[in-house]
Design an enzyme around this catalytic site. Structure first.
Site, PDB file in Angstrom:
ATOM      1  N   GLN A  11       0.827  -1.221   0.000  1.00 46.26           N
ATOM      2  CA  GLN A  11       0.000   0.000   0.000  1.00 46.26           C
ATOM      3  C   GLN A  11       0.859   1.268   0.000  1.00 46.26           C
ATOM      4  O   GLN A  11       0.707   2.134  -0.862  1.00 46.26           O
ATOM      5  CB  GLN A  11      -0.880   0.037   1.246  1.00 46.26           C
ATOM      6  CG  GLN A  11      -1.922  -1.044   1.352  1.00 46.26           C
ATOM      7  CD  GLN A  11      -2.938  -0.666   2.420  1.00 46.26           C
ATOM      8  OE1 GLN A  11      -3.798   0.171   2.206  1.00 46.26           O
ATOM      9  NE2 GLN A  11      -2.841  -1.298   3.581  1.00 46.26           N
ATOM     10  N   TYR A 127       3.284  -9.978  15.779  1.00 52.17           N
ATOM     11  CA  TYR A 127       3.496  -8.866  14.835  1.00 52.17           C
ATOM     12  C   TYR A 127       4.029  -7.639  15.584  1.00 52.17           C
ATOM     13  O   TYR A 127       5.046  -7.054  15.198  1.00 52.17           O
ATOM     14  CB  TYR A 127       2.181  -8.535  14.122  1.00 52.17           C
ATOM     15  CG  TYR A 127       2.205  -7.262  13.302  1.00 52.17           C
ATOM     16  CD1 TYR A 127       2.870  -7.204  12.084  1.00 52.17           C
ATOM     17  CD2 TYR A 127       1.549  -6.114  13.750  1.00 52.17           C
ATOM     18  CE1 TYR A 127       2.898  -6.030  11.334  1.00 52.17           C
ATOM     19  CE2 TYR A 127       1.565  -4.942  13.012  1.00 52.17           C
ATOM     20  CZ  TYR A 127       2.242  -4.902  11.806  1.00 52.17           C
ATOM     21  OH  TYR A 127       2.260  -3.730  11.075  1.00 52.17           O
TER      22      TYR A 127
HETATM   23  N1  LIG Z   1      -1.587  -2.010   7.066  1.00 49.80           N
HETATM   24  C1  LIG Z   1      -1.779  -1.423   8.245  1.00 49.80           C
HETATM   25  O1  LIG Z   1      -2.910  -1.248   8.712  1.00 49.80           O
HETATM   26  C2  LIG Z   1      -0.587  -0.928   9.032  1.00 49.80           C
HETATM   27  C3  LIG Z   1      -0.808  -0.356  10.295  1.00 49.80           C
HETATM   28  C4  LIG Z   1       0.280   0.135  11.004  1.00 49.80           C
HETATM   29  C5  LIG Z   1       1.554   0.057  10.472  1.00 49.80           C
HETATM   30  N2  LIG Z   1       1.738  -0.522   9.247  1.00 49.80           N
HETATM   31  C6  LIG Z   1       3.099  -0.602   8.714  1.00 49.80           C
HETATM   32  O2  LIG Z   1       3.157   0.187   7.543  1.00 49.80           O
HETATM   33  C7  LIG Z   1       4.107  -0.367   6.638  1.00 49.80           C
HETATM   34  C8  LIG Z   1       3.480  -0.510   5.259  1.00 49.80           C
HETATM   35  O3  LIG Z   1       2.318  -1.314   5.380  1.00 49.80           O
HETATM   36  P1  LIG Z   1       1.409  -1.660   4.128  1.00 49.80           P
HETATM   37  O4  LIG Z   1      -0.003  -1.692   4.615  1.00 49.80           O
HETATM   38  O5  LIG Z   1       1.789  -0.818   2.977  1.00 49.80           O
HETATM   39  O6  LIG Z   1       1.870  -3.162   3.892  1.00 49.80           O
HETATM   40  P2  LIG Z   1       1.519  -4.151   2.706  1.00 49.80           P
HETATM   41  O7  LIG Z   1       0.519  -3.546   1.784  1.00 49.80           O
HETATM   42  O8  LIG Z   1       1.246  -5.479   3.338  1.00 49.80           O
HETATM   43  O9  LIG Z   1       2.895  -4.212   1.923  1.00 49.80           O
HETATM   44  C9  LIG Z   1       4.027  -4.803   2.470  1.00 49.80           C
HETATM   45  C10 LIG Z   1       4.916  -5.189   1.315  1.00 49.80           C
HETATM   46  O10 LIG Z   1       6.095  -5.773   1.843  1.00 49.80           O
HETATM   47  C11 LIG Z   1       6.484  -6.779   0.946  1.00 49.80           C
HETATM   48  N3  LIG Z   1       7.398  -7.729   1.554  1.00 49.80           N
HETATM   49  C12 LIG Z   1       7.127  -8.670   2.484  1.00 49.80           C
HETATM   50  N4  LIG Z   1       8.232  -9.382   2.744  1.00 49.80           N
HETATM   51  C13 LIG Z   1       9.224  -8.876   1.965  1.00 49.80           C
HETATM   52  C14 LIG Z   1      10.590  -9.183   1.779  1.00 49.80           C
HETATM   53  N5  LIG Z   1      11.183 -10.180   2.449  1.00 49.80           N
HETATM   54  N6  LIG Z   1      11.308  -8.452   0.891  1.00 49.80           N
HETATM   55  C15 LIG Z   1      10.732  -7.456   0.185  1.00 49.80           C
HETATM   56  N7  LIG Z   1       9.428  -7.121   0.313  1.00 49.80           N
HETATM   57  C16 LIG Z   1       8.696  -7.820   1.194  1.00 49.80           C
HETATM   58  C17 LIG Z   1       5.176  -7.434   0.551  1.00 49.80           C
HETATM   59  O11 LIG Z   1       5.370  -8.165  -0.623  1.00 49.80           O
HETATM   60  P3  LIG Z   1       4.468  -9.474  -0.919  1.00 49.80           P
HETATM   61  O12 LIG Z   1       3.140  -8.921  -1.338  1.00 49.80           O
HETATM   62  O13 LIG Z   1       5.225 -10.158  -1.997  1.00 49.80           O
HETATM   63  O14 LIG Z   1       4.395 -10.235   0.364  1.00 49.80           O
HETATM   64  C18 LIG Z   1       4.277  -6.226   0.373  1.00 49.80           C
HETATM   65  O15 LIG Z   1       4.296  -5.741  -0.951  1.00 49.80           O
HETATM   66  C19 LIG Z   1       4.582  -1.661   7.272  1.00 49.80           C
HETATM   67  O16 LIG Z   1       5.782  -1.424   7.937  1.00 49.80           O
HETATM   68  C20 LIG Z   1       3.508  -1.994   8.280  1.00 49.80           C
HETATM   69  O17 LIG Z   1       4.014  -2.761   9.359  1.00 49.80           O
HETATM   70  C21 LIG Z   1       0.691  -0.996   8.509  1.00 49.80           C
END
Ligand SMILES: NC(=O)c1ccc[n+]([C@@H]2O[C@H](COP(=O)([O-])OP(=O)(O)OC[C@H]3O[C@@H](n4cnc5c(N)ncnc54)[C@H](OP(=O)(O)O)[C@@H]3O)[C@@H](O)[C@H]2O)c1
Length: 292
Positions: A11, A127
Site C-alpha cells: 500500500q 506482529y
Molecule cells: N496495514 C496497516 O494497517 C498498518 C498499520 C500500522 C503500520 N503498518 C506498517 O506500515 C508499513 C506498510 O504497510 P502496508 O499496509 O503498505 O503493507 P503491505 O501492503 O502489506 O505491503 C508490504 C509489502 O512488503 C512486501 N514484503 C514482504 N516481505 C518482503 C521481503 N522479504 N522483501 C521485500 N518485500 C517484502 C510485501 O510483498 P508481498 O506482497 O510479496 O508479500 C508487500 O508488498 C509496514 O511497515 C507496516 O508494518 C501498517
C-alpha cells in the site's frame, strides 16, 4: 536525490511510487518489490545498496499478516527484524538515510489518552513484538527515522476499506467491532510524510508518530466508508450495521483496544498529519476510476 524503495507493491510502496512519478521528478527512484529485492537476503541488500548508492532507503516492506504471524513467528521475524537489520547495516555502511515504518501495535492498548513516542511499549502480538524489535534494528543506523502509523488504507492491496466495500456488496447486514479505537491513515499521506522527511533539512531522526487526524472505532470507520460508497455510487444500498465488542470477533492475534497516537512531535517538526475522512472519498474515486 536517489531513493531506494523496498516493498514497492504494498500500500505505502505503491502510493510512494505514484507520488514520486506525479510530483517529484527530481527523485531518482529505484522501486523494488520482493521479487527484485528480498530484504531478508543480506547479501542482496548489500549488493543493491552498494551499486545504487541511494541518499535515502525507504523501507515500506513488512510482514503485515497480523494473525498469520502468531503461527509463523520466524517468518515475521525474518522480515520485520532481520531484514531491517540488513537495511540499517547497508544504510550505515553506504551513508544513506533510512526511513522505516512501524505500528501502533507496539503499545498494549490500555490507555485513554494518545500514546506519546516515549511511552513504554508492551506489544501484545507476535506482529507487534517483531515490529518493536524492528524499530530498534532500524535505529542502529545513525541517520534513521521510525514512523509509527496505524489503520492504513488505500486504493491498493488489502485493507479495511476494501474489505468493507466487498462485504457491503455481498451482505445486507454487517457486525463491526466498536470497542477498539484508533486513527485511520491514508497510505498516500504516509508517502507524502516520507517525501517531506526526504527533503527536510536537517532530516528528523528517531521515533515519530504519524497517523490520520480524527479518532474513531472500526464501526465508525466502516460507517463512514459505506455511507460515502453509497454516495459515490459504488454501493447500491447501505447495509444494516451492528456494533459488536471484540469478544464477539475472536482473532489469533490480540489487537490493542486504544491505538490513538499523539502526533504532536511530528507536527512540531513541520510535518502535519491530515484528516482521514476526505481521504475515503479520494480512495473511492480512485477505485471507481479503475473500475470504469
Ligand atoms: N496495514 C496497516 O494497517 C498498518 C498499520 C500500522 C503500520 N503498518 C506498517 O506500515 C508499513 C506498510 O504497510 P502496508 O499496509 O503498505 O503493507 P503491505 O501492503 O502489506 O505491503 C508490504 C509489502 O512488503 C512486501 N514484503 C514482504 N516481505 C518482503 C521481503 N522479504 N522483501 C521485500 N518485500 C517484502 C510485501 O510483498 P508481498 O506482497 O510479496 O508479500 C508487500 O508488498 C509496514 O511497515 C507496516 O508494518 C501498517
Amino acid at each position: 536525490m536517489k531513493v531506494l524503495l523496498t516493498g514497492a507493491s504494498g500500500q505505502v510502496g505503491s502510493c510512494f511510487q505514484d507520488l514520486a512519478k506525479e510530483k517529484f521528478p527530481q527523485v531518482t527512484l529505484l522501486a523494488t518489490d520482493r521479487s527484485q529485492l528480498d530484504i531478508s537476503d543480506a547479501a542482496a541488500v548489500e549488493r543493491l545498496v552498494g551499486q545504487f548508492q541511494p541518499d535515502v532507503i525507504f523501507n515500506a516492506a513488512a510482514y503485515t499478516a497480523v494473525d498469520r504471524a502468531e503461527s509463523d513467528p520466524e517468518g515475521a521475524w525474518n522480515v520485520n527484524v532481520q531484514a531491517v537489520e540488513n537495511l540499517a547495516l547497508a544504510a550505515q555502511r553506504h551513508h544513506a538515510f533510512l526511513i522505516h515504518i512501524s505500528t501502533d501495535y507496539v503499545f498494549n492498548g490500555e490507555a485513554d489518552k494518545p500514546w506519546a513516542e516515549d511511552h513504554p511499549c508492551d506489544p501484545q502480538s507476535i506482529y507487534g513484538s517483531t515490529k518493536l524489535a524492528g524499530e530498534k534494528a532500524a535505529l542502529t543506523c545513525e541517520q534513521a527515522i521510525v514512523l509509527r502509523t496505524s489503520w492504513v488504507f488505500s486504493e491498493y492491496g488489502n485493507n479495511f476499506l476494501k474489505t468493507m466495500l466487498r462485504l457491503g456488496k455481498e451482505r445486507p447486514a454487517l457486525s463491526i467491532i466498536d470497542d477498539q479505537r484508533g486513527c485511520p491513515t491514508y497510505a498516500g499521506d504516509i508517502a507524502s510524510a516520507a517525501m517531506e522527511i526526504i527533503f527536510a533539512a536537517p532530516r528528523p531522526t528517531g521515533i515519530y508518530h504519524y497517523s490520520g487526524v480524527g479518532e474513531t472505532s472500526w464501526f465508525g470507520f466502516a460507517e463512514a466508508i459505506l455511507q460515502k460508497a453509497c454516495v459515490a455510487g459504488l454501493l447500491e444500498k447501505m447495509p444494516e450495521l451492528t456494533p459488536i465488542p471484540t469478544t464477539q470477533f475472536p482473532t489469533p492475534a490480540k489487537r490493542p483496544k486504544y491505538s490513538v497516537m499523539s502526533t504532536q512531535k511530528i507536527a512540531a517538526a513541520g510535518i502535519m498529519p491530515v484528516s482521514w475522512l476526505p481521504r475515503i472519498d479520494l480512495v473511492l474515486q480512485k477505485l471507481k476510476t479503475s473500475l470504469s
